[in-house]
Design an enzyme around this catalytic site. Structure first.
Site, PDB file in Angstrom:
ATOM      1  N   SER A 222       0.855  -1.190   0.000  1.00 11.41           N
ATOM      2  CA  SER A 222       0.000   0.000   0.000  1.00 11.41           C
ATOM      3  C   SER A 222       0.887   1.234   0.000  1.00 11.41           C
ATOM      4  O   SER A 222       2.053   1.175  -0.388  1.00 11.41           O
ATOM      5  CB  SER A 222      -0.942  -0.022   1.208  1.00 11.41           C
ATOM      6  OG  SER A 222      -1.926   0.985   1.102  1.00 11.41           O
ATOM      7  N   ASN A 223       0.329   2.374   0.420  1.00 13.21           N
ATOM      8  CA  ASN A 223       1.094   3.624   0.486  1.00 13.21           C
ATOM      9  C   ASN A 223       0.585   4.469   1.645  1.00 13.21           C
ATOM     10  O   ASN A 223      -0.300   4.042   2.395  1.00 13.21           O
ATOM     11  CB  ASN A 223       1.011   4.378  -0.848  1.00 13.21           C
ATOM     12  CG  ASN A 223      -0.423   4.642  -1.264  1.00 13.21           C
ATOM     13  OD1 ASN A 223      -1.166   5.336  -0.582  1.00 13.21           O
ATOM     14  ND2 ASN A 223      -0.832   4.069  -2.394  1.00 13.21           N
ATOM     15  N   ASP A 224       1.137   5.659   1.791  1.00 13.74           N
ATOM     16  CA  ASP A 224       0.856   6.487   2.966  1.00 13.74           C
ATOM     17  C   ASP A 224      -0.361   7.398   2.837  1.00 13.74           C
ATOM     18  O   ASP A 224      -0.608   8.237   3.710  1.00 13.74           O
ATOM     19  CB  ASP A 224       2.077   7.363   3.288  1.00 13.74           C
ATOM     20  CG  ASP A 224       3.263   6.541   3.770  1.00 13.74           C
ATOM     21  OD1 ASP A 224       3.028   5.531   4.446  1.00 13.74           O
ATOM     22  OD2 ASP A 224       4.410   6.911   3.462  1.00 13.74           O
TER      23      ASP A 224
END
Length: 416
Positions: A222-224
């Site tokens: 995923s990412n932030d």
């Protein structure tokens, strides 16, 4: 040129009547600025009812405010002289907008927690119209974690916050906490009243947040992204009357406006399916989500155990939502994209604008403090085929207003 002299509120209310404005004043030295704000509102043709806290009367008198507004000032629940009851419920139904300026740390806390111990807070709790607060306090009070939490709570409830300015404070310290100047607050109020029904009958899709690409039942890529920018856009659109379809990845955020329909998804594939389906019924789309560019070729049904050897995960490209919508976009639709670059940012964003057939693109910054993932502020550049406008660092709610303003201009151009 003084823009305040060209903004009229004479027909800004329902049915073309003068705008009805409740001006709340709490106990701050900045209350003297409320007199100027009140004069600007009256001069523009609005009807203004002042509601002041007992502490507010220590800084500016009801006699002054009544002379400026042409109405008796409301402070207590009933008139001590004749027993006349002041109905906060009626005020909540009468107003087109409520503005609390100045809003002290105490009043902000009471608003956030529903502490209905004075006429100003009970009026706020009864308010059916949009609410705006303009904080004013010393820099340490404003920066305090509790105050920031209370402001965040108000934002989640749909209250618009006019950020205070930086400068010399009543304590003679320098910092952020000065109530914004009355002229700027007036312009914000006039703009909000003008924009209320600007997108009535328009359906807009917004994508927000991250996507989750599963490796196994407990691990993922995923990412932030938190979704804050996308949710701010959804709220800004709904405030202008749009029917909003919010397609969002995993996020803890909650929507406020009833005009937002939320569609929760997990993976890039699920977001692609939802976005391509919904876009057919939309007048516009803003693609704000941080969608994964790659996903694992194979996902394990069971937790992958640690082994002695290196683990290699083969990735395959995800389907490109922006490119697909750009290819299928009708002549009566507007498509807005986002870009996040680490080098040659403007050139890459312009290339993406052309390749994906976007009407304009929002270039995010990671290089500036306070911008990017997780922050309540952002610094963006708006780019279309003809122009490139770099905005300063500002609250994501304000960034959303600028983006929606550009979207409205594009939609207007299609029908002009």
């Amino acid at each position: 040129m003084d823009i305040t002299s060209h903004l009229s509120l004479k027909t800004a209310g329902a049915g073309g009547r003068p705008a009805h404005i409740v001006l709340g004043i709490s106990g701050s030295i900045a209350a003297y600025k409320s007199c100027t704000l009140l004069r600007l509102l009256i001069r523009a043709g609005a009807e203004v009812q002042v509601v002041i806290t007992p502490a507010g009367k220590e800084f500016v008198t009801p006699v002054t405010l009544s002379a400026l507004s042409g109405k008796p000032v409301v402070s207590e629940f009933f008139n001590q002289t004749d027993g006349t009851w002041h109905s906060h419920v009626d005020l909540g139904r009468w107003a087109d907008i409520m503005v609390v300026a100045p809003a002290t740390a105490s009043s902000i806390s009471k608003m956030a927690h529903g502490t209905a111990d004075n006429m100003l807070i009970t009026t706020y709790l009864s308010m059916k119209a949009p609410v705006v607060v303009a904080p004013a306090m010393d820099l340490d009070m404003y920066a305090h974690h509790t105050t920031q939490q209370n402001l965040q709570a108000l934002r989640r409830m749909g209250v618009s916050v006019i950020e205070p300015a930086t400068g010399e404070l009543a304590s003679h310290l320098m910092g952020k906490g000065r109530m914004e100047e009355p002229e700027n607050i007036f312009v914000r109020i006039a703009t909000m009243l003008r924009q209320r029904d600007e997108l009535q009958g328009v359906t807009v899709m917004v994508t927000a947040g991250p996507t989750v690409e599963r490796i196994d039942p407990v691990r993922y890529i995923s990412n932030d992204s938190t979704g804050k920018m996308g949710f701010a856009l959804a709220e800004a659109l709904a405030e202008r009357g749009a029917n909003v379809k919010l397609v969002c990845g995993p996020t803890a955020l909650q929507t406020v406006h009833p005009g937002i329909e939320r569609i929760d998804v997990q993976s890039a594939a699920a977001m692609y399916e939802a976005a391509t389906t919904l876009f057919l019924q939309c007048h516009a789309a803003i693609l704000c989500a941080a969608v994964a560019d790659f996903t694992p070729e194979n996902t394990s049904d069971t937790k992958i155990k640690r082994g002695a050897d290196d683990m290699i995960i083969r990735l395959k490209p995800t389907q490109d939502i922006a490119a697909t919508l750009g290819r299928t976009k009708r002549a009566d639709q507007v498509l807005v994209g986002f870009a996040l670059e680490t080098h040659d940012a403007v050139e890459h964003a312009k290339d993406k604008l052309r390749r994906k057939n976007l009407d304009f693109i929002v270039l995010n910054s990671l290089a500036d403090p306070g911008a990017g993932f997780g922050y309540d502020t952002n610094k963006v550049t708006l780019i279309d085929a003809d122009d490139c406008v770099e905005l300063p660092l500002m609250a994501k709610t304000e960034v959303a207003d600028h983006i929606v303003e550009q979207l409205c201009a594009k939609l207007d151009a299609l029908h002009s």
